[in-house]
Design an enzyme around this catalytic site. Structure first.
Site, short mmCIF file in Angstrom:
data_model
loop_
_atom_site.label_atom_id
_atom_site.label_comp_id
_atom_site.label_asym_id
_atom_site.label_seq_id
_atom_site.Cartn_x
_atom_site.Cartn_y
_atom_site.Cartn_z
CE LYS A 99 4.42 -13.17 0.58
NZ LYS A 99 3.71 -13.32 -0.68
CG ASP A 133 5.09 -13.05 -3.93
OD1 ASP A 133 4.79 -12.99 -5.15
OD2 ASP A 133 4.20 -13.65 -3.33
CD GLN A 163 9.48 -4.85 -2.03
OE1 GLN A 163 10.64 -4.67 -1.75
NE2 GLN A 163 8.64 -5.71 -1.05
NE ARG A 184 3.22 -9.66 -8.92
CZ ARG A 184 3.27 -10.77 -8.31
NH1 ARG A 184 3.77 -10.57 -7.19
NH2 ARG A 184 2.83 -11.84 -8.78
N GLY A 188 5.08 -1.68 -2.59
CA GLY A 188 5.79 -2.41 -1.25
C GLY A 188 4.58 -2.35 -0.26
CB ALA A 189 2.84 -5.26 1.05
CE LYS A 201 -1.84 6.96 -1.88
NZ LYS A 201 -1.41 6.20 -2.84
CG HIS A 227 -5.52 -2.82 -6.06
ND1 HIS A 227 -4.44 -3.01 -5.26
CD2 HIS A 227 -5.59 -3.92 -6.66
CE1 HIS A 227 -4.27 -4.16 -5.06
NE2 HIS A 227 -5.06 -4.86 -5.97
P1 FDA Z 1 -2.53 2.02 -2.75
O1 FDA Z 1 -2.45 1.34 -1.54
O2 FDA Z 1 -2.13 3.54 -2.76
O3 FDA Z 1 -4.20 2.01 -3.09
C1 FDA Z 1 -4.87 2.41 -4.28
C2 FDA Z 1 -6.33 2.27 -4.27
O4 FDA Z 1 -6.47 0.74 -4.50
C3 FDA Z 1 -6.99 2.62 -2.83
O5 FDA Z 1 -7.57 3.99 -2.85
C4 FDA Z 1 -8.09 1.62 -3.05
O6 FDA Z 1 -9.30 2.01 -3.74
C5 FDA Z 1 -7.50 0.29 -3.53
N1 FDA Z 1 -6.77 -0.60 -2.80
C6 FDA Z 1 -5.31 -0.83 -2.27
N2 FDA Z 1 -5.42 -1.87 -1.50
C7 FDA Z 1 -6.61 -2.20 -1.30
C8 FDA Z 1 -7.04 -3.34 -0.36
N3 FDA Z 1 -6.29 -4.11 0.39
N4 FDA Z 1 -8.58 -3.61 -0.40
C9 FDA Z 1 -9.38 -2.78 -1.08
N5 FDA Z 1 -8.88 -1.76 -1.96
C10 FDA Z 1 -7.58 -1.73 -1.94
N6 FDA Z 1 3.85 -6.11 -2.19
C11 FDA Z 1 5.22 -6.46 -1.83
O7 FDA Z 1 5.86 -5.79 -1.13
N7 FDA Z 1 5.80 -7.61 -2.44
C12 FDA Z 1 5.22 -8.31 -3.30
O8 FDA Z 1 5.65 -9.42 -4.01
C13 FDA Z 1 4.03 -7.88 -3.75
N8 FDA Z 1 3.09 -8.60 -4.76
C14 FDA Z 1 1.86 -8.06 -5.00
C15 FDA Z 1 1.27 -8.88 -6.29
C16 FDA Z 1 0.01 -8.03 -6.89
C17 FDA Z 1 -0.51 -8.90 -7.96
C18 FDA Z 1 -0.38 -6.73 -6.15
C19 FDA Z 1 -1.53 -6.30 -6.87
C20 FDA Z 1 0.15 -6.31 -5.22
C21 FDA Z 1 1.34 -6.93 -4.87
N9 FDA Z 1 1.96 -6.23 -3.46
C22 FDA Z 1 3.22 -6.67 -3.08
C23 FDA Z 1 1.16 -5.23 -2.71
C24 FDA Z 1 1.53 -4.00 -2.97
O9 FDA Z 1 2.87 -3.54 -2.64
C25 FDA Z 1 0.60 -2.98 -2.30
O10 FDA Z 1 0.74 -3.06 -0.94
C26 FDA Z 1 -0.84 -3.20 -2.83
O11 FDA Z 1 -0.81 -3.43 -4.23
C27 FDA Z 1 -1.68 -1.84 -2.40
O12 FDA Z 1 -0.83 -0.72 -3.21
P2 FDA Z 1 -1.70 0.06 -4.51
O13 FDA Z 1 -0.62 0.00 -5.47
O14 FDA Z 1 -2.91 -0.83 -4.85
O15 FDA Z 1 -1.95 1.23 -3.78
#
Ligand code: FDA
Length: 307
Positions: A99, A133, A163, A184, A188-189, A201, A227
Site C-alpha cells: 500500500k 494496492d 476500483q 488489477r 473497492g473496499a 451494488k 469472489h
Molecule cells: P462482493 O463483496 O459482492 O462478494 C461476492 C461474494 O463473494 C459474496 O457473496 C461472498 O460469497 C464472497 N465474499 C466476498 N467477500 C467475502 C469475505 N470477506 N469473506 C467471505 N466471502 C466473501 N479493494 C481495494 O479497494 N483496493 C485494493 O487494492 C484491493 N485489492 C484486492 C486484491 C484482491 C486479490 C481481492 C480479491 C480484492 C481486493 N480488494 C481491494 C477488495 C475488493 O475491492 C472487494 O472489497 C472484495 O473483493 C469483495 O468484493 P467482491 O468482488 O468479492 O464482491
C-alpha cells in the site's frame, strides 16, 4: 444507498473507535486466522506453499498502512525488501502487493516514491512483480502519479489497481492506456461518499464488467479480483467468446475466501492467485473483510457474547 453498502459504511465507521478496536482485537482470533496467514514471513510462505500445491499462486502482502512517521515508512520498506529478497531465492511466488500509504504517501509523495523505487530496483532484476494496492479516494490521484512516475523511470514489473465503485475510474483507465498497465480490477473496499462513488451494488458490478471488458479490448492484462460467482462466470464467458487467451488475464482472490472456487478455477486451467496477507498490523484489513460480509460481524458478536 443499497443495503450492503449501508452495512459496509456502518462497520467501517464503527471499527475506527478505540473501544471497538480493543474488543475485536481480543475476541476475533478465529476470523484473523481465516483471513490472515500469520504474523511472520515464515508463516506466510508456508501458506503460499499450501496454495501452490493446489495450483494457486500467492501474492505476498505485508500488512500495514497509513503510517504516521518517516521512520515507520522506512521500517516497512525494510521488511518489504526482506520479503523481496526471500522470494528471489524461491521458484515461486514472485509477487508482492503493498500500500502506498505504508511507504509514507500521506507524509510525502517524494518519500513514497523514493522507497518504492528502491523496492523496484531490488525486485525487477529478481523477477518479482510489485502491485500497488489502491486505497481510499483521497489517495487515488497520488497513487496514479506514483505509478506513472515509476513507469516513466523505466520500471516495468509494477502494476496498479482500479476500483469499479469510483465514478472517475473509466477516465483513469483511458489516461493509463499509454502506460500499458498490468491492472488489477476490484469493486473497492473503502467507505466512499456518494459524490465520488456508486452506492448501488448493481451499478458497481455492471461497471466492473464494463471496465474489465474495455481493458481486455484494449489488450491490457487484467487480474479480475473478485469472489463474485456471477462476475467470474461472465468473465469466463466473455473471454471465451472473444478468444482472449488464458495468458491474457487471471483471477485473484483473498486468502481464506472461497478456497474451493480458487482450486476449481485453477483445475480448469485458469491462472489464479490468492492475496496472502501477513504481519502484526492486521486490524484495518480485517475490518474491511468484516465490512464485506455480514456473517463475519455475527461471528465477532457471537464471540463477544462468549459463544
Ligand atoms: P462482493 O463483496 O459482492 O462478494 C461476492 C461474494 O463473494 C459474496 O457473496 C461472498 O460469497 C464472497 N465474499 C466476498 N467477500 C467475502 C469475505 N470477506 N469473506 C467471505 N466471502 C466473501 N479493494 C481495494 O479497494 N483496493 C485494493 O487494492 C484491493 N485489492 C484486492 C486484491 C484482491 C486479490 C481481492 C480479491 C480484492 C481486493 N480488494 C481491494 C477488495 C475488493 O475491492 C472487494 O472489497 C472484495 O473483493 C469483495 O468484493 P467482491 O468482488 O468479492 O464482491
Amino acid at each position: 444507498m443499497s443495503l450492503d453498502l449501508a452495512y459496509r459504511s456502518f462497520v467501517l465507521s464503527v471499527a475506527g473507535r478505540k473501544g471497538v478496536e480493543r474488543l475485536i482485537k481480543t475476541r476475533a482470533r478465529g476470523l484473523v486466522r481465516r483471513y490472515v496467514a500469520g504474523e511472520t514471513l515464515e508463516e506466510a510462505l508456508k501458506a503460499a506453499e499450501a496454495l501452490e500445491e493446489k495450483g494457486v499462486h500467492a501474492i505476498l502482502d505485508l500488512l500495514g498502512e497509513m503510517v504516521r512517521s518517516e521512520g515507520e515508512a522506512r521500517a516497512f520498506q525494510g521488511q518489504i525488501l526482506d520479503l523481496v529478497r526471500s522470494l528471489a531465492q524461491r521458484p515461486w511466488p514472485k509477487y508482492v502487493s503493498l500500500k502506498p500509504s505504508q511507504l509514507g504517501l500521506d507524509l510525502s509523495e517524494g518519500l513514497a516514491r523514493e522507497l518504492l523505487r528502491e523496492i523496484l530496483k531490488e525486485a525487477e532484476p529478481r523477477g518479482v512483480f510489485v502491485r500497488l494496492d489502491m486505497e481510499d479516494s483521497p489517495r487515488v490521484e497520488a497513487t496514479l502519479r506514483l505509478y506513472k512516475g515509476l513507469r516513466e523511470e523505466g520500471f516495468s514489473q509494477v502494476g496498479l489497481v482500479l476500483q469499479s465503485y469510483l465514478f472517475r475510474t473509466e477516465k483513469d483507465l483511458w489516461d493509463l492506456l499509454p502506460y500499458r498497465p498490468n491492472l488489477r480490477l476490484v469493486k473497492g473496499a473503502y467507505r466512499e461518499p456518494k459524490e465520488v462513488a456508486f452506492q448501488d451494488k448493481r451499478l458497481i458490478d455492471a461497471e466492473f464488467l464494463h471496465l474489465g471488458k474495455l481493458a481486455l479490448k484494449e489488450g491490457l492484462y487484467v487480474a479480475f479480483a473478485t469472489h463474485d460467482p456471477r462476475l467470474i462466470a461472465e468473465v469466463k464467458r466473455y473471454t471465451k467468446a472473444m478468444g482472449v487467451p488464458r495468458e491474457g488475464f487471471e483471477f485473484q482472490f483473498l486468502y481464506g475466501v472461497r478456497p474451493e472456487a480458487q482450486r476449481r478455477l485453477a483445475q480448469e486451467g485458469y491462472r489464479v492467485r490468492a492475496y496472502v496477507p501477513y504481519g502484526k498490523d492486521w486490524y484495518p484489513y480485517l475490518t474491511r473483510r468484516i465490512a464485506e460480509r455480514p456473517e463475519n460481524l455475527f461471528l465477532v458478536l457471537r464471540s463477544l457474547l462468549g459463544g
